[in-house]
Design a protein around this motif. Structure first.
Motif, mmCIF file in Angstrom:
data_model
loop_
_atom_site.group_PDB
_atom_site.id
_atom_site.type_symbol
_atom_site.label_atom_id
_atom_site.label_comp_id
_atom_site.label_asym_id
_atom_site.label_seq_id
_atom_site.Cartn_x
_atom_site.Cartn_y
_atom_site.Cartn_z
ATOM 1 N N PRO A 292 0.809 -1.225 0.000
ATOM 2 C CA PRO A 292 0.000 0.000 0.000
ATOM 3 C C PRO A 292 0.844 1.278 0.000
ATOM 4 O O PRO A 292 0.408 2.304 -0.532
ATOM 5 C CB PRO A 292 -0.833 -0.125 1.275
ATOM 6 N N LEU A 293 2.041 1.224 0.572
ATOM 7 C CA LEU A 293 2.938 2.383 0.554
ATOM 8 C C LEU A 293 3.369 2.696 -0.876
ATOM 9 O O LEU A 293 3.319 3.853 -1.316
ATOM 10 C CB LEU A 293 4.163 2.093 1.435
ATOM 11 N N ALA A 294 3.773 1.670 -1.620
ATOM 12 C CA ALA A 294 4.177 1.862 -3.015
ATOM 13 C C ALA A 294 2.984 2.243 -3.887
ATOM 14 O O ALA A 294 3.111 3.052 -4.818
ATOM 15 C CB ALA A 294 4.837 0.596 -3.548
ATOM 16 N N LEU A 295 1.821 1.660 -3.594
ATOM 17 C CA LEU A 295 0.607 1.993 -4.339
ATOM 18 C C LEU A 295 0.261 3.465 -4.170
ATOM 19 O O LEU A 295 0.037 4.190 -5.153
ATOM 20 C CB LEU A 295 -0.557 1.122 -3.846
ATOM 21 N N ASP A 296 0.230 3.927 -2.928
ATOM 22 C CA ASP A 296 -0.135 5.323 -2.664
ATOM 23 C C ASP A 296 0.850 6.283 -3.307
ATOM 24 O O ASP A 296 0.450 7.296 -3.902
ATOM 25 C CB ASP A 296 -0.196 5.557 -1.156
ATOM 26 N N GLU A 297 2.130 5.985 -3.203
ATOM 27 C CA GLU A 297 3.145 6.843 -3.804
ATOM 28 C C GLU A 297 2.945 6.951 -5.310
ATOM 29 O O GLU A 297 3.025 8.047 -5.885
ATOM 30 C CB GLU A 297 4.533 6.284 -3.480
ATOM 31 N N SER A 298 2.659 5.828 -5.960
ATOM 32 C CA SER A 298 2.477 5.816 -7.416
ATOM 33 C C SER A 298 1.202 6.535 -7.840
ATOM 34 O O SER A 298 1.168 7.203 -8.886
ATOM 35 C CB SER A 298 2.465 4.372 -7.927
ATOM 36 N N VAL A 299 0.150 6.405 -7.034
ATOM 37 C CA VAL A 299 -1.107 7.110 -7.329
ATOM 38 C C VAL A 299 -0.904 8.613 -7.224
ATOM 39 O O VAL A 299 -1.311 9.390 -8.103
ATOM 40 C CB VAL A 299 -2.229 6.644 -6.380
ATOM 41 N N ARG A 300 -0.242 9.042 -6.164
ATOM 42 C CA ARG A 300 -0.057 10.480 -5.933
ATOM 43 C C ARG A 300 0.943 11.097 -6.906
ATOM 44 O O ARG A 300 0.897 12.301 -7.172
ATOM 45 C CB ARG A 300 0.344 10.736 -4.484
ATOM 46 N N GLN A 301 1.819 10.289 -7.473
ATOM 47 C CA GLN A 301 2.741 10.760 -8.504
ATOM 48 C C GLN A 301 2.091 10.805 -9.880
ATOM 49 O O GLN A 301 2.699 11.307 -10.835
ATOM 50 C CB GLN A 301 3.976 9.853 -8.557
ATOM 51 N N GLY A 302 0.859 10.278 -9.987
ATOM 52 C CA GLY A 302 0.161 10.251 -11.267
ATOM 53 C C GLY A 302 0.582 9.107 -12.163
ATOM 54 O O GLY A 302 0.204 9.041 -13.336
ATOM 55 N N LYS A 303 1.358 8.175 -11.610
ATOM 56 C CA LYS A 303 1.813 7.019 -12.389
ATOM 57 C C LYS A 303 0.653 6.051 -12.600
ATOM 58 O O LYS A 303 0.349 5.663 -13.732
ATOM 59 C CB LYS A 303 2.976 6.334 -11.654
ATOM 60 N N ILE A 304 -0.001 5.649 -11.506
ATOM 61 C CA ILE A 304 -1.183 4.792 -11.584
ATOM 62 C C ILE A 304 -2.405 5.666 -11.820
ATOM 63 O O ILE A 304 -2.654 6.608 -11.064
ATOM 64 C CB ILE A 304 -1.354 3.960 -10.304
ATOM 65 N N LYS A 305 -3.153 5.337 -12.850
ATOM 66 C CA LYS A 305 -4.330 6.132 -13.224
ATOM 67 C C LYS A 305 -5.605 5.288 -13.099
ATOM 68 O O LYS A 305 -5.539 4.058 -13.088
ATOM 69 C CB LYS A 305 -4.167 6.640 -14.657
ATOM 70 N N PRO A 306 -6.769 5.942 -13.002
ATOM 71 C CA PRO A 306 -8.029 5.211 -12.892
ATOM 72 C C PRO A 306 -8.188 4.170 -14.001
ATOM 73 O O PRO A 306 -7.847 4.430 -15.160
ATOM 74 C CB PRO A 306 -9.089 6.308 -13.000
ATOM 75 N N SER A 307 -8.655 2.995 -13.612
ATOM 76 C CA SER A 307 -8.898 1.847 -14.486
ATOM 77 C C SER A 307 -7.638 1.082 -14.863
ATOM 78 O O SER A 307 -7.724 0.077 -15.580
ATOM 79 C CB SER A 307 -9.659 2.244 -15.758
ATOM 80 N N ASP A 308 -6.468 1.513 -14.405
ATOM 81 C CA ASP A 308 -5.257 0.720 -14.630
ATOM 82 C C ASP A 308 -5.406 -0.637 -13.944
ATOM 83 O O ASP A 308 -5.947 -0.727 -12.833
ATOM 84 C CB ASP A 308 -4.025 1.430 -14.066
ATOM 85 N N ILE A 309 -4.906 -1.671 -14.605
ATOM 86 C CA ILE A 309 -4.954 -3.029 -14.043
ATOM 87 C C ILE A 309 -3.623 -3.337 -13.361
ATOM 88 O O ILE A 309 -2.556 -3.219 -13.979
ATOM 89 C CB ILE A 309 -5.250 -4.066 -15.138
ATOM 90 N N ILE A 310 -3.705 -3.708 -12.106
ATOM 91 C CA ILE A 310 -2.526 -3.938 -11.283
ATOM 92 C C ILE A 310 -2.487 -5.390 -10.834
ATOM 93 O O ILE A 310 -3.484 -5.926 -10.335
ATOM 94 C CB ILE A 310 -2.544 -3.009 -10.047
ATOM 95 N N ALA A 311 -1.348 -6.026 -11.044
ATOM 96 C CA ALA A 311 -1.105 -7.364 -10.492
ATOM 97 C C ALA A 311 -0.230 -7.183 -9.272
ATOM 98 O O ALA A 311 0.888 -6.665 -9.369
ATOM 99 C CB ALA A 311 -0.416 -8.253 -11.514
ATOM 100 N N THR A 312 -0.729 -7.580 -8.117
ATOM 101 C CA THR A 312 0.041 -7.430 -6.886
ATOM 102 C C THR A 312 0.241 -8.788 -6.231
ATOM 103 O O THR A 312 -0.588 -9.685 -6.375
ATOM 104 C CB THR A 312 -0.652 -6.457 -5.915
ATOM 105 N N SER A 313 1.360 -8.923 -5.517
ATOM 106 C CA SER A 313 1.642 -10.183 -4.826
ATOM 107 C C SER A 313 2.430 -9.899 -3.556
ATOM 108 O O SER A 313 3.392 -9.127 -3.566
ATOM 109 C CB SER A 313 2.419 -11.135 -5.731
ATOM 110 N N GLY A 314 2.000 -10.550 -2.479
ATOM 111 C CA GLY A 314 2.726 -10.497 -1.217
ATOM 112 C C GLY A 314 3.281 -11.879 -0.914
ATOM 113 O O GLY A 314 2.703 -12.892 -1.311
ATOM 114 N N PHE A 315 4.407 -11.917 -0.217
ATOM 115 C CA PHE A 315 5.035 -13.202 0.104
ATOM 116 C C PHE A 315 5.932 -13.012 1.322
ATOM 117 O O PHE A 315 6.567 -11.981 1.486
ATOM 118 C CB PHE A 315 5.859 -13.713 -1.081
ATOM 119 N N GLY A 316 5.930 -14.022 2.196
ATOM 120 C CA GLY A 316 6.783 -13.896 3.370
ATOM 121 C C GLY A 316 6.522 -14.961 4.412
ATOM 122 O O GLY A 316 6.141 -16.090 4.090
#
Length: 330
Positions: A292-316
């Motif tokens: 969510p930190l990287a997501l928010d940063e990218s949204v606020r930078q205008g990199k991620i735009k509405p309707s963009d399709i994002i593949a996310t994965s967590g592991f640990g």
């Protein structure tokens, strides 16, 4: 007609002001900036002060997400806090609820280590899809610096502190397109923040274990091998469930653990480098907060735009891993 889909409509993030760069780490352990950068991609990490709490960071991130979504705290029905490092072992979600003034919301913690945000996203979706709740606040937050052995260069160079949050709302169109979650407890010993109780005698013949947690331990080679093998597989399965191809992904947003893992997964999936979101150079591995930190940063930078399709994965730790395919916005 009842809206039984979900949309992620707001994001927020918060990190401590204090940072520790690689050069400063050379004063603590035998290492170099080059050694850390080449092996991990990390150049600095944010560290919480003794007085800073998960609750503080999570509340700040949540306020931003709620504002972006255009709702008020009293509109929130459910608060999920994905964390492995709560301020209180009984949970910290309720304290966040109180600080936000989200008086209507039920709140609880969810623990799945670095997979926590993805597991939380899927959990939140089920509450909305069944019509139980309309507005869910999902937070990923960790302060791992408190549980690191700062004399162990295998782990102390990796971790940082932070929080990220999203608002997930009921929506006519379902923007969670597919997901897949997995666990394998047989590999639990690869990554631990273990409780090792100290034997304490209460009365003659009656002993209890006094709570005592050890610093983080990790088998780096096994975790790397696990991530590089399992993450592409789980993303492929989530894409299959979403009826999408790799080429239709706008962004690959992985848990920010290690740049070499991000590069290896990208190569296995044949995703162009410009589609990979990476900010771990500035923050290190912030566990459940990293996505969510990287997501928010990218949204606020205008990199991620509405309707963009994002593949996310967590592991640990767990070991746990999972993937979700979603569209940003309504």
């Amino acid at each position: 007609m009842q809206n039984l889909g979900i949309a992620i409509t707001g994001s927020g993030s918060a990190v401590p002001a204090t940072f520790l760069d690689n050069q400063s780490l050379t004063q603590l352990v035998e290492t170099t900036d080059e050694w850390i950068s080449i092996r991990t991609g990390i150049r600095q990490r944010r560290l919480a002060k003794p007085s800073e709490t998960i609750t503080d960071l999570a509340t700040a991130a949540s306020r931003q997400a709620i504002a972006m979504a255009g709702i008020n705290p009293h509109d929130v029905d459910l608060i999920l806090l994905a964390t492995s490092t709560p301020d209180d072992l009984f949970g910290s979600a309720c304290k966040i609820q109180a600080q936000l003034g989200a008086t209507k919301a039920v709140a609880f913690d969810l623990t799945a280590a670095c997979s926590g945000f993805v597991f939380g996203l899927v959990t939140a979706a089920q509450y909305i899809r069944t019509g139980v709740y309309q507005n869910v606040l999902l937070i990923g937050a960790d302060i791992l610096s408190r549980w690191v052995d700062w004399q162990d260069r295998r782990t102390c160079v990796l971790f940082g502190d932070g929080a990220g949050a999203v608002v997930i709302q009921a929506n006519e169109k379902d923007c969670l397109l597919g997901f897949e979650l997995r666990s394998d407890g047989t590999q639990n010993n690869c990554l631990n923040l273990a409780c090792t109780p100290e034997p304490t005698e209460l009365t003659q013949g009656v002993k209890v274990g006094k709570g005592n947690f050890q610093p983080i331990t990790m088998n780096g080679k096994e975790v790397y091998r696990f991530a590089v093998q399992k993450v592409p597989e789980v993303i492929d399965k989530a894409l299959f469930r979403a009826n999408l191809s790799v080429e239709q992904i706008d962004w690959l947003l992985l848990h920010q653990a290690n740049q070499r893992i991000l590069d290896a997964v990208r190569e296995r999936l044949n995703i162009p480098e410009h589609k990979v979101i990476s900010n771990l150079a500035n923050y290190g591995n912030t566990s459940a907060a990293s996505i969510p930190l990287a997501l928010d940063e990218s949204v606020r930078q205008g990199k991620i735009k509405p309707s963009d399709i994002i593949a996310t994965s967590g592991f640990g730790a767990g070991l746990t891993w999972g993937a979700a395919i979603f569209q940003w916005g309504r």
